[in-house]
Write a protein that holds these residues in place. Structure first.
Motif, mmCIF file in Angstrom:
data_model
loop_
_atom_site.group_PDB
_atom_site.id
_atom_site.type_symbol
_atom_site.label_atom_id
_atom_site.label_comp_id
_atom_site.label_asym_id
_atom_site.label_seq_id
_atom_site.Cartn_x
_atom_site.Cartn_y
_atom_site.Cartn_z
ATOM 1 N N SER A 162 50.863 40.131 32.472
ATOM 2 C CA SER A 162 50.200 38.992 31.832
ATOM 3 C C SER A 162 50.538 37.686 32.534
ATOM 4 C CB SER A 162 50.607 38.907 30.353
ATOM 5 O OG SER A 162 50.118 40.009 29.628
ATOM 6 N N SER A 163 51.806 37.547 32.940
ATOM 7 C CA SER A 163 52.214 36.334 33.666
ATOM 8 C C SER A 163 51.520 36.245 35.014
ATOM 9 C CB SER A 163 53.729 36.323 33.866
ATOM 10 O OG SER A 163 54.394 36.258 32.623
ATOM 11 N N GLN A 164 51.424 37.380 35.709
ATOM 12 C CA GLN A 164 50.749 37.394 37.005
ATOM 13 C C GLN A 164 49.266 37.068 36.855
ATOM 14 O OE1 GLN A 164 51.631 40.968 39.345
ATOM 15 N NE2 GLN A 164 53.606 41.106 38.302
ATOM 16 N N LEU A 165 48.626 37.614 35.812
ATOM 17 C CA LEU A 165 47.218 37.335 35.585
ATOM 18 C C LEU A 165 47.016 35.853 35.272
ATOM 19 C CD1 LEU A 165 44.364 38.508 35.392
ATOM 20 C CD2 LEU A 165 44.773 38.916 32.955
ATOM 21 N N ALA A 166 47.910 35.294 34.461
ATOM 22 C CA ALA A 166 47.818 33.868 34.137
ATOM 23 C C ALA A 166 47.962 33.008 35.394
ATOM 24 C CB ALA A 166 48.889 33.492 33.113
ATOM 25 N N ALA A 167 48.849 33.416 36.292
ATOM 26 C CA ALA A 167 49.038 32.657 37.535
ATOM 27 C C ALA A 167 47.804 32.743 38.423
ATOM 28 C CB ALA A 167 50.267 33.182 38.272
ATOM 29 N N VAL A 168 47.186 33.923 38.491
ATOM 30 C CA VAL A 168 45.948 34.068 39.265
ATOM 31 C C VAL A 168 44.848 33.206 38.654
ATOM 32 C CG1 VAL A 168 44.096 35.674 39.870
ATOM 33 C CG2 VAL A 168 46.469 36.352 40.184
ATOM 34 N N PHE A 169 44.758 33.213 37.327
ATOM 35 C CA PHE A 169 43.747 32.385 36.664
ATOM 36 C C PHE A 169 43.927 30.912 37.031
ATOM 37 C CE2 PHE A 169 42.522 35.251 32.790
ATOM 38 C CZ PHE A 169 41.943 36.158 33.656
#
Length: 331
Positions: A162-169
């Motif tokens: 979830s943290s990685q996805l948020a960073a990509v977003f």
């Protein structure tokens, strides 16, 4: 049936003494529907039926005027009943680009669509339409984890994922928000472009905003409903870029930079569309868009494979595709 009776009475009052019939013309993903009015002399009109409890026709009317004034072919407005949510419009026919596109006519059709889009963009003024801002772009991205991952393929992301996805977003948003701003139709694709004279007739523009200049190009060339060879769509993109530059639009001076903007805008759109199609199915019971998910996912994967910064999103797509295959779901 009650609303159809009201529409029939309204048309009768507007056209005393004329016989006519009403028949369904089309519906869309919202509560709006369209009826075709055929008069006894063969003349046709279209009625937009937008129940006021669910839909507001005023944004449609506002964008219609902006686009009409820009010199593109949108429906003419002959009469309005804002209290009941009825609009009487010119009839752009029933032949969409999607049902008419073929290898031998595609260049002509897309050239016309590019030229119309450039006219819309040249007419842009920053305070006429809602801003396609960070809040709206982020809300759209969040449809992907909320509806596609959680509801559709039933993946629960770990805290790290979830943290990685948020960073990509955040990286996607940074690229999107750095683009020059213009009027954005938001669904400028083969189902909303009509084969008519002059081409194209443009419909379903009520959600237009002011935002990234490449957004409508993604809708057009990475269409969820029809796929073209990438080298062909790149030729069309290059034609747009060259024509837009000559017209004075604020596209990037370097085509490589412009193409990167386009690719990252596509990531935002396709992440959103997967979430929307999942929501239409799981919340609204509309399964017609499930068959279009694989193409959207294909576009998304191709872009993620090109850019190292999108690798965490690519890994989540790998998980989603594997999960979809296991459960026999659509992907």
């Amino acid at each position: 049936m009650e609303r159809q009776r009201q529409i029939s009475e309204w048309i009768g009052r507007l056209n005393p003494g004329r016989d006519f019939t009403l028949a369904p013309a089309s519906a869309d993903a919202s509560f709006r529907r369209y009826l075709r009015v055929t008069f006894d002399d063969g003349t046709t009109r279209v009625v937009m039926d937008a129940p006021p409890s669910h839909e507001d026709v005023k944004p449609w009317l506002h964008v219609q005027k902006l686009f009409h004034d820009a010199g593109v072919h949108v429906p003419e407005v002959y009469a309005t009943d804002l209290d009941n949510g009825f609009l009487l419009l010119s009839d752009l026919g029933s032949t969409t680009y999607l049902t008419n596109l073929a290898t031998d006519n595609a260049d002509t059709r897309y050239r016309a669509a590019i030229d119309a889009l450039i006219r819309i963009q040249l007419a842009s003024r920053p305070d006429e339409l809602p801003a396609y801002d960070r809040v709206l772009l982020k809300r759209e991205l969040d449809l992907f984890p909320d509806w596609y991952l959680t509801k559709h393929v039933k993946i629960a992301l770990t805290e790290s994922q979830s943290s990685q996805l948020a960073a990509v977003f955040e990286k996607i948003l940074a690229v999107n928000l750095a683009e020059p701003g213009v009027y954005v139709h938001r669904d400028y694709h083969s189902r909303n472009l009509m084969v008519t004279e002059p081409n194209p007739g443009i419909i379903d523009f009520q959600d237009a905003v002011y935002g990234p200049i490449t957004y409508d190009l993604v809708s057009l060339f990475k269409d969820a409903y029809i796929e073209w060879p990438e080298e062909r769509s790149l030729d069309w993109l290059a034609r747009y870029w060259q024509t837009a530059k000559k017209a004075g639009l604020p596209v990037r001076a370097d085509f490589g930079d412009f193409h990167r903007d386009y690719e990252w805008m596509g990531v935002q759109r396709h992440v959103k569309v997967l979430g929307i199609f999942a929501r239409l199915y799981h919340r609204d019971g509309k399964d017609g868009y499930l068959k279009d998910m694989p193409l959207v996912a294909k576009y998304l994967r191709a872009a993620c494979e090109r850019y190292r910064d999108l690798a965490p999103l690519l890994r989540i797509l790998d998980l989603a595709e594997n999960r979809a295959a296991q459960v026999g779901d659509t992907f």
